[in-house]
Motif scaffolding. Sequence first.
Motif, PDB file in Angstrom:
ATOM      1  N   ASP A  38       0.919  -1.247   0.062  1.00  0.00           N
ATOM      2  CA  ASP A  38      -0.004   0.124   0.241  1.00  0.00           C
ATOM      3  C   ASP A  38       0.950   1.191   0.008  1.00  0.00           C
ATOM      4  O   ASP A  38       0.461   2.320  -0.595  1.00  0.00           O
ATOM      5  CB  ASP A  38      -0.742  -0.047   1.352  1.00  0.00           C
ATOM      6  CG  ASP A  38      -2.158  -1.083   1.066  1.00  0.00           C
ATOM      7  OD1 ASP A  38      -2.345  -1.332  -0.053  1.00  0.00           O
ATOM      8  OD2 ASP A  38      -2.202  -1.454   2.145  1.00  0.00           O
ATOM      9  N   ASP A  39       1.864   1.308   0.876  1.00  0.00           N
ATOM     10  CA  ASP A  39       3.013   2.301   0.797  1.00  0.00           C
ATOM     11  C   ASP A  39       3.470   2.571  -0.494  1.00  0.00           C
ATOM     12  O   ASP A  39       3.678   3.687  -1.067  1.00  0.00           O
ATOM     13  CB  ASP A  39       3.985   2.369   1.780  1.00  0.00           C
ATOM     14  CG  ASP A  39       3.246   2.015   3.355  1.00  0.00           C
ATOM     15  OD1 ASP A  39       2.291   2.564   3.385  1.00  0.00           O
ATOM     16  OD2 ASP A  39       3.863   1.733   4.220  1.00  0.00           O
ATOM     17  N   ILE A  40       3.908   1.589  -1.311  1.00  0.00           N
ATOM     18  CA  ILE A  40       4.754   1.649  -2.641  1.00  0.00           C
ATOM     19  C   ILE A  40       3.827   2.249  -3.768  1.00  0.00           C
ATOM     20  O   ILE A  40       4.126   3.153  -4.261  1.00  0.00           O
ATOM     21  CB  ILE A  40       5.120   0.207  -3.052  1.00  0.00           C
ATOM     22  CG1 ILE A  40       6.108  -0.349  -1.912  1.00  0.00           C
ATOM     23  CG2 ILE A  40       5.646   0.287  -4.603  1.00  0.00           C
ATOM     24  CD1 ILE A  40       6.664  -1.748  -2.137  1.00  0.00           C
ATOM     25  N   VAL A  41       2.545   1.932  -3.803  1.00  0.00           N
ATOM     26  CA  VAL A  41       1.587   2.522  -4.776  1.00  0.00           C
ATOM     27  C   VAL A  41       0.962   3.565  -4.314  1.00  0.00           C
ATOM     28  O   VAL A  41       0.196   4.305  -5.301  1.00  0.00           O
ATOM     29  CB  VAL A  41       0.473   1.268  -5.218  1.00  0.00           C
ATOM     30  CG1 VAL A  41       1.121   0.150  -5.904  1.00  0.00           C
ATOM     31  CG2 VAL A  41      -0.481   0.780  -4.052  1.00  0.00           C
ATOM     32  N   ALA A  42       0.976   4.277  -3.061  1.00  0.00           N
ATOM     33  CA  ALA A  42       0.350   5.520  -2.396  1.00  0.00           C
ATOM     34  C   ALA A  42       0.716   6.345  -3.353  1.00  0.00           C
ATOM     35  O   ALA A  42      -0.266   7.438  -3.714  1.00  0.00           O
ATOM     36  CB  ALA A  42       0.708   5.539  -1.091  1.00  0.00           C
ATOM     37  N   ASN A  43       1.668   6.572  -3.987  1.00  0.00           N
ATOM     38  CA  ASN A  43       2.095   8.071  -4.789  1.00  0.00           C
ATOM     39  C   ASN A  43       1.911   7.826  -6.089  1.00  0.00           C
ATOM     40  O   ASN A  43       1.989   8.516  -7.183  1.00  0.00           O
ATOM     41  CB  ASN A  43       3.422   8.589  -4.338  1.00  0.00           C
ATOM     42  CG  ASN A  43       3.840   8.885  -3.064  1.00  0.00           C
ATOM     43  OD1 ASN A  43       2.617   9.643  -2.584  1.00  0.00           O
ATOM     44  ND2 ASN A  43       4.747   8.999  -2.274  1.00  0.00           N
TER      45      ASN A  43
ATOM     46  N   PRO B 153       0.139   7.760  -9.841  1.00  0.00           N
ATOM     47  CA  PRO B 153      -1.213   8.350 -10.305  1.00  0.00           C
ATOM     48  C   PRO B 153      -2.353   7.453 -10.557  1.00  0.00           C
ATOM     49  O   PRO B 153      -3.406   8.025 -10.542  1.00  0.00           O
ATOM     50  CB  PRO B 153      -0.597   9.045 -11.651  1.00  0.00           C
ATOM     51  CG  PRO B 153       0.738   8.329 -11.901  1.00  0.00           C
ATOM     52  CD  PRO B 153       1.158   8.025 -10.599  1.00  0.00           C
ATOM     53  N   ALA B 154      -1.792   6.152 -11.021  1.00  0.00           N
ATOM     54  CA  ALA B 154      -2.978   5.385 -11.112  1.00  0.00           C
ATOM     55  C   ALA B 154      -2.723   3.922 -10.711  1.00  0.00           C
ATOM     56  O   ALA B 154      -1.673   3.492 -11.043  1.00  0.00           O
ATOM     57  CB  ALA B 154      -3.433   5.203 -12.702  1.00  0.00           C
ATOM     58  N   THR B 155      -3.592   3.175 -10.021  1.00  0.00           N
ATOM     59  CA  THR B 155      -3.452   1.966  -9.496  1.00  0.00           C
ATOM     60  C   THR B 155      -4.623   1.206  -9.636  1.00  0.00           C
ATOM     61  O   THR B 155      -5.740   1.395  -9.686  1.00  0.00           O
ATOM     62  CB  THR B 155      -2.937   1.896  -8.331  1.00  0.00           C
ATOM     63  OG1 THR B 155      -3.887   2.443  -7.355  1.00  0.00           O
ATOM     64  CG2 THR B 155      -1.698   2.685  -7.967  1.00  0.00           C
ATOM     65  N   GLU B 156      -4.476  -0.021  -9.812  1.00  0.00           N
ATOM     66  CA  GLU B 156      -5.506  -1.146  -9.520  1.00  0.00           C
ATOM     67  C   GLU B 156      -5.102  -2.172  -8.947  1.00  0.00           C
ATOM     68  O   GLU B 156      -4.082  -3.021  -9.173  1.00  0.00           O
ATOM     69  CB  GLU B 156      -5.959  -1.558 -10.929  1.00  0.00           C
ATOM     70  CG  GLU B 156      -7.074  -2.547 -11.070  1.00  0.00           C
ATOM     71  CD  GLU B 156      -7.544  -2.805 -12.505  1.00  0.00           C
ATOM     72  OE1 GLU B 156      -7.546  -4.285 -12.854  1.00  0.00           O
ATOM     73  OE2 GLU B 156      -7.862  -2.015 -13.277  1.00  0.00           O
ATOM     74  N   GLY B 157      -5.660  -2.613  -7.563  1.00  0.00           N
ATOM     75  CA  GLY B 157      -5.159  -3.501  -6.603  1.00  0.00           C
ATOM     76  C   GLY B 157      -3.785  -2.863  -6.187  1.00  0.00           C
ATOM     77  O   GLY B 157      -3.740  -1.932  -5.701  1.00  0.00           O
ATOM     78  N   HIS B 158      -2.748  -3.728  -6.110  1.00  0.00           N
ATOM     79  CA  HIS B 158      -1.641  -3.532  -5.821  1.00  0.00           C
ATOM     80  C   HIS B 158      -0.390  -3.125  -7.039  1.00  0.00           C
ATOM     81  O   HIS B 158       0.537  -3.502  -6.926  1.00  0.00           O
ATOM     82  CB  HIS B 158      -0.891  -4.511  -4.804  1.00  0.00           C
ATOM     83  CG  HIS B 158      -1.656  -4.430  -3.571  1.00  0.00           C
ATOM     84  ND1 HIS B 158      -1.745  -3.456  -2.437  1.00  0.00           N
ATOM     85  CD2 HIS B 158      -2.459  -5.420  -2.842  1.00  0.00           C
ATOM     86  CE1 HIS B 158      -2.487  -3.728  -1.621  1.00  0.00           C
ATOM     87  NE2 HIS B 158      -2.884  -4.922  -1.973  1.00  0.00           N
ATOM     88  N   PHE B 159      -1.133  -2.900  -8.120  1.00  0.00           N
ATOM     89  CA  PHE B 159      -0.334  -2.644  -9.313  1.00  0.00           C
ATOM     90  C   PHE B 159      -0.338  -1.251  -9.992  1.00  0.00           C
ATOM     91  O   PHE B 159      -1.546  -0.770  -9.845  1.00  0.00           O
ATOM     92  CB  PHE B 159      -0.837  -3.784 -10.568  1.00  0.00           C
ATOM     93  CG  PHE B 159      -0.873  -4.980 -10.044  1.00  0.00           C
ATOM     94  CD1 PHE B 159       0.142  -5.794 -10.146  1.00  0.00           C
ATOM     95  CD2 PHE B 159      -1.934  -5.834  -9.668  1.00  0.00           C
ATOM     96  CE1 PHE B 159       0.555  -7.068  -9.821  1.00  0.00           C
ATOM     97  CE2 PHE B 159      -1.958  -7.017  -9.394  1.00  0.00           C
ATOM     98  CZ  PHE B 159      -0.778  -7.768  -9.327  1.00  0.00           C
ATOM     99  N   PHE B 160       0.646  -0.985 -10.691  1.00  0.00           N
ATOM    100  CA  PHE B 160       0.752   0.467 -11.259  1.00  0.00           C
ATOM    101  C   PHE B 160      -0.021   0.379 -12.455  1.00  0.00           C
ATOM    102  O   PHE B 160       0.264  -0.666 -13.251  1.00  0.00           O
ATOM    103  CB  PHE B 160       2.004   0.859 -11.618  1.00  0.00           C
ATOM    104  CG  PHE B 160       3.065   1.054 -10.188  1.00  0.00           C
ATOM    105  CD1 PHE B 160       2.829   2.354  -9.709  1.00  0.00           C
ATOM    106  CD2 PHE B 160       3.737   0.231  -9.551  1.00  0.00           C
ATOM    107  CE1 PHE B 160       3.737   2.543  -8.632  1.00  0.00           C
ATOM    108  CE2 PHE B 160       4.768   0.403  -8.628  1.00  0.00           C
ATOM    109  CZ  PHE B 160       4.358   1.491  -8.095  1.00  0.00           C
ATOM    110  N   LEU B 161      -0.786   1.233 -12.994  1.00  0.00           N
ATOM    111  CA  LEU B 161      -1.435   1.364 -14.109  1.00  0.00           C
ATOM    112  C   LEU B 161      -0.469   2.442 -14.955  1.00  0.00           C
ATOM    113  O   LEU B 161      -0.529   3.557 -14.515  1.00  0.00           O
ATOM    114  CB  LEU B 161      -2.837   1.877 -14.147  1.00  0.00           C
ATOM    115  CG  LEU B 161      -3.963   0.946 -13.511  1.00  0.00           C
ATOM    116  CD1 LEU B 161      -5.170   1.534 -13.465  1.00  0.00           C
ATOM    117  CD2 LEU B 161      -3.776  -0.404 -14.250  1.00  0.00           C
ATOM    118  N   VAL B 162      -0.316   1.939 -16.162  1.00  0.00           N
ATOM    119  CA  VAL B 162       0.524   2.762 -17.004  1.00  0.00           C
ATOM    120  C   VAL B 162      -0.152   2.966 -18.382  1.00  0.00           C
ATOM    121  O   VAL B 162      -0.776   2.175 -18.901  1.00  0.00           O
ATOM    122  CB  VAL B 162       2.054   2.287 -17.270  1.00  0.00           C
ATOM    123  CG1 VAL B 162       2.693   2.364 -16.102  1.00  0.00           C
ATOM    124  CG2 VAL B 162       1.865   1.060 -17.797  1.00  0.00           C
ATOM    125  N   PRO B 163      -0.100   4.135 -19.138  1.00  0.00           N
ATOM    126  CA  PRO B 163      -0.584   4.268 -20.341  1.00  0.00           C
ATOM    127  C   PRO B 163       0.026   3.175 -21.350  1.00  0.00           C
ATOM    128  O   PRO B 163       1.002   2.892 -21.416  1.00  0.00           O
ATOM    129  CB  PRO B 163      -0.174   5.652 -20.892  1.00  0.00           C
ATOM    130  CG  PRO B 163       0.731   6.365 -19.914  1.00  0.00           C
ATOM    131  CD  PRO B 163       0.764   5.457 -18.774  1.00  0.00           C
TER     132      PRO B 163
END
Length: 95
Positions: free
Chosen positions: A74-79, A81-91
């Motif tokens: 949770d701390d890792i993905v807190a900053n 811009p876009a996440t889904e679950g515990h994953f980063f969303l990228v364009p």
Amino acid sequence: MSVDAATVRRIAHLARIAVSEDDVPHLQGELNAMLAFVEQLSEVDVAGVEPMTSVTPMQMKKRADVVNDGEITDDIVANAPATEGHFFLVPKVVE
């Protein structure tokens, strides 16, 4: 082993170091002195000498080789811009 002026220029070129022609003889002497020292070290008898990781005897600190999530997802993905679950969303970048 001896280093000549052409080898000094090649080493300087490979290291991307600008060396003037006046410095080549000095560097040639320095490199030859280093190589002579290494040749001198090869004459030392090291039979029976154990490899060392430190000059003082110590045990290496080891941790268990286990897979975990680090417990801070949770701390890792807190900053992000876009996440889904515990994953980063990228364009999408490739069509």
